[in-house]
Design a protein around this motif. Sequence first.
Motif, PDB file in Angstrom:
ATOM      1  N   VAL A  20      40.339  26.272  41.276  1.00  0.00           N
ATOM      2  CA  VAL A  20      39.405  25.676  40.371  1.00  0.00           C
ATOM      3  C   VAL A  20      40.319  26.138  39.012  1.00  0.00           C
ATOM      4  N   GLY A  21      40.035  25.460  37.860  1.00  0.00           N
ATOM      5  CA  GLY A  21      41.085  25.945  36.762  1.00  0.00           C
ATOM      6  C   GLY A  21      40.166  26.708  35.842  1.00  0.00           C
ATOM      7  N   THR A  22      40.655  27.451  34.842  1.00  0.00           N
ATOM      8  CA  THR A  22      40.036  28.273  33.717  1.00  0.00           C
ATOM      9  C   THR A  22      40.881  28.232  32.378  1.00  0.00           C
ATOM     10  N   GLY A  23      40.071  28.611  31.457  1.00  0.00           N
ATOM     11  CA  GLY A  23      40.700  28.716  30.291  1.00  0.00           C
ATOM     12  C   GLY A  23      41.762  30.043  30.411  1.00  0.00           C
ATOM     13  N   ARG A  24      42.375  30.333  29.313  1.00  0.00           N
ATOM     14  CA  ARG A  24      43.632  31.407  29.238  1.00  0.00           C
ATOM     15  C   ARG A  24      42.980  32.620  29.763  1.00  0.00           C
ATOM     16  N   LEU A  25      43.864  33.366  30.483  1.00  0.00           N
ATOM     17  CA  LEU A  25      43.202  34.479  31.403  1.00  0.00           C
ATOM     18  C   LEU A  25      42.730  35.565  30.543  1.00  0.00           C
ATOM     19  N   GLU A  26      42.678  35.894  29.328  1.00  0.00           N
ATOM     20  CA  GLU A  26      42.185  36.974  28.642  1.00  0.00           C
ATOM     21  C   GLU A  26      40.694  36.572  28.378  1.00  0.00           C
ATOM     22  N   LEU A  27      40.435  35.278  28.537  1.00  0.00           N
ATOM     23  CA  LEU A  27      39.063  34.918  28.297  1.00  0.00           C
ATOM     24  C   LEU A  27      38.096  35.613  29.515  1.00  0.00           C
ATOM     25  N   ALA A  28      38.743  35.890  30.513  1.00  0.00           N
ATOM     26  CA  ALA A  28      37.910  36.547  31.759  1.00  0.00           C
ATOM     27  C   ALA A  28      37.421  38.063  31.623  1.00  0.00           C
ATOM     28  N   LEU A  29      37.827  38.363  30.112  1.00  0.00           N
ATOM     29  CA  LEU A  29      37.446  39.806  29.876  1.00  0.00           C
ATOM     30  C   LEU A  29      35.748  39.546  29.345  1.00  0.00           C
ATOM     31  N   TYR A  79      45.178  44.826  30.837  1.00  0.00           N
ATOM     32  CA  TYR A  79      44.271  43.487  30.958  1.00  0.00           C
ATOM     33  C   TYR A  79      44.320  42.903  32.378  1.00  0.00           C
ATOM     34  N   VAL A  80      45.563  42.640  32.696  1.00  0.00           N
ATOM     35  CA  VAL A  80      45.794  42.165  34.025  1.00  0.00           C
ATOM     36  C   VAL A  80      45.085  42.613  35.098  1.00  0.00           C
ATOM     37  N   ASP A  81      44.840  44.142  35.110  1.00  0.00           N
ATOM     38  CA  ASP A  81      44.409  44.691  36.300  1.00  0.00           C
ATOM     39  C   ASP A  81      42.692  44.224  36.112  1.00  0.00           C
ATOM     40  N   GLN A  82      42.107  44.415  34.710  1.00  0.00           N
ATOM     41  CA  GLN A  82      40.671  44.049  34.653  1.00  0.00           C
ATOM     42  C   GLN A  82      40.442  42.695  35.004  1.00  0.00           C
ATOM     43  N   VAL A  83      41.214  41.687  34.559  1.00  0.00           N
ATOM     44  CA  VAL A  83      40.999  40.241  35.121  1.00  0.00           C
ATOM     45  C   VAL A  83      41.037  40.186  36.461  1.00  0.00           C
ATOM     46  N   VAL A  84      41.998  40.614  37.132  1.00  0.00           N
ATOM     47  CA  VAL A  84      42.086  40.324  38.613  1.00  0.00           C
ATOM     48  C   VAL A  84      41.080  40.980  39.543  1.00  0.00           C
ATOM     49  N   ASP A  85      40.964  42.410  39.011  1.00  0.00           N
ATOM     50  CA  ASP A  85      39.874  42.944  39.648  1.00  0.00           C
ATOM     51  C   ASP A  85      38.481  42.137  39.727  1.00  0.00           C
ATOM     52  N   ALA A  86      38.316  41.872  38.348  1.00  0.00           N
ATOM     53  CA  ALA A  86      37.117  40.950  38.494  1.00  0.00           C
ATOM     54  C   ALA A  86      37.102  39.707  39.295  1.00  0.00           C
ATOM     55  N   TYR A  87      38.125  39.072  39.510  1.00  0.00           N
ATOM     56  CA  TYR A  87      38.211  37.780  40.376  1.00  0.00           C
ATOM     57  C   TYR A  87      38.045  38.256  41.661  1.00  0.00           C
ATOM     58  N   LEU A  88      38.733  39.168  42.187  1.00  0.00           N
ATOM     59  CA  LEU A  88      38.545  39.601  43.446  1.00  0.00           C
ATOM     60  C   LEU A  88      36.961  40.109  43.798  1.00  0.00           C
ATOM     61  N   GLU A  89      36.352  40.741  42.957  1.00  0.00           N
ATOM     62  CA  GLU A  89      35.147  41.290  43.072  1.00  0.00           C
ATOM     63  C   GLU A  89      34.437  40.020  43.337  1.00  0.00           C
ATOM     64  N   LEU A  90      34.516  38.821  42.872  1.00  0.00           N
ATOM     65  CA  LEU A  90      33.480  37.803  42.863  1.00  0.00           C
ATOM     66  C   LEU A  90      34.244  36.724  43.973  1.00  0.00           C
ATOM     67  N   GLY A  91      35.192  37.143  44.640  1.00  0.00           N
ATOM     68  CA  GLY A  91      35.432  36.457  45.957  1.00  0.00           C
ATOM     69  C   GLY A  91      36.694  35.312  45.698  1.00  0.00           C
TER      70      GLY A  91
END
Length: 506
Positions: A20-29, A79-91
């Motif tokens: 699925v798509g997302t807005g630019r990655l920094e928005l994941a913060l 920021y990359v680590d925070q974004v990817v960590d959050a993604y993986l925590e949500l499966g």
Amino acid sequence: MIRVPSEPVGRLGGAWRACVGTGRLELALRRDYQESLALLQREIGFRHIRGHGLLSDGMGVHRPYEWQGARQVRHAFTYVDQVVDAYLELGIRPFVELGFMPEELASGKQTVFWWGGHVTPPSSYQEWGDLVRATVAHLVDRYGLEEVRTWPIEVWNEPDLSIFWQDADQEAYHRLYEASALAVTDVDASLQVGGPALSPGADDGWLTRFAAFVEDRGLPVDFVSRHAYTSGPAQEVPFGTHQTLAPAGRLLEQFAAPRHELKGTGLAGLPVHITEFNSSYRPDNPVHDTAFHAAYLAPVVAGGGELVDSFSYWTFSDVFEEVGIPTALFHGGFGLLTHRQVKKPTYHLYAFMARMGDEVLARGDDHLVTRHPDGRISVLAWAAAGAGGHTVRLSLPVPDGDEVFVRRTSVDEERGNAYTAWRRMGSPQSPGLRLLDMLREAAEPVRSHHRLPVRDAEAVVEIALELNEVTLVEVEPVVEEAPPWWDERRLLGGGAERSPGDGNSR
């Protein structure tokens, strides 16, 4: 009436929720983004997520500086680590897009979007390669090679359009692809890299020329990607856009195009990923918020997996800022969810798909019938976009039992439609908490249930469809466990005692 066979005709597969798509990655913060993604994963469960801006300045990866008179570059992954960590925590795993160009590595000043993604080639391909290599190596070091091997890595976004790649220069893109693909496989040759993420308007020769280039140079390419949209020229109004739409079948034609174009090339047979698709390519088109949109996309979501390995809805949330910060809760955003997690009708289309079985028993222009491993049958049915008033009549195989329990969940112009409620409220730009609660309630689909008899190992289900309706019908045999003394006629103490063997009242 359509008689559904008891033997499967195929498997549903997971292409519809592979990405699925997302807005630019920094928005994941942001909190709203993460709460929206958590809801999405609980109720639908996508496997990968793709968005722009991994290497743009907002993520802060490329950090050049001078030391002792020489240019140096520090690669930072806070920021990359925070974004990817959050993604993986949500499966959910990244579908990595390499882009856009960091400002101090760009060869020109051209940018795209309100937030200014740089889209000119690198001033130094060596420095670009080092950036890609360092980023991929960091991901492998932090998350492990076995994990990152499952993340496709896509080079750039729509380089055939001059707004995304200076002059839409294909030779320059080929050079970028070569530098990027070699940098990725320098980290490990088993990592997946591919492209070219073409727009729907790419000429027929772009992909075949790309295939010839990577073959001639012996470059790694593990998948092919393109995008699909069906909207016409933009008719702009303040803070919005209106467009004509081609028939939804045009999306499926675009899905099928890469395999057709690559026949006879060295890339024939590679996985094909549609890394963006939607009706309109504009994030301010009100059609995205409507029940019409869910009905329009239903045959695409139900049938796209027959054509490609994945097709990624653009995007999961309205936390998205390509044309600026949205000015109203409903503003025509791409998202399955508005800000503050109000579900749109198209969200329910995906949530219904998440409750379908693996075995496909039947397909039609207005329905998909599947079976679960435990024997339950799920039917997705839809009215043609802009239409309604017709009935889907199915005879379903039920090998056991005398009756079935039928549960129906529906969205249409009136039901499961927060956009309709919002318009009737007066289209409040920024609804307060009380109105938000009302909208979330209005967004819930209508649910009903009943029993049907089974005759000759079949149950006949009639599904009358309203205007722009998408509905899920779930059917399973009844196993009656009421005790022999249960009699609803006696709920208030009236009636006579029933003798054993009289049966149960329903």
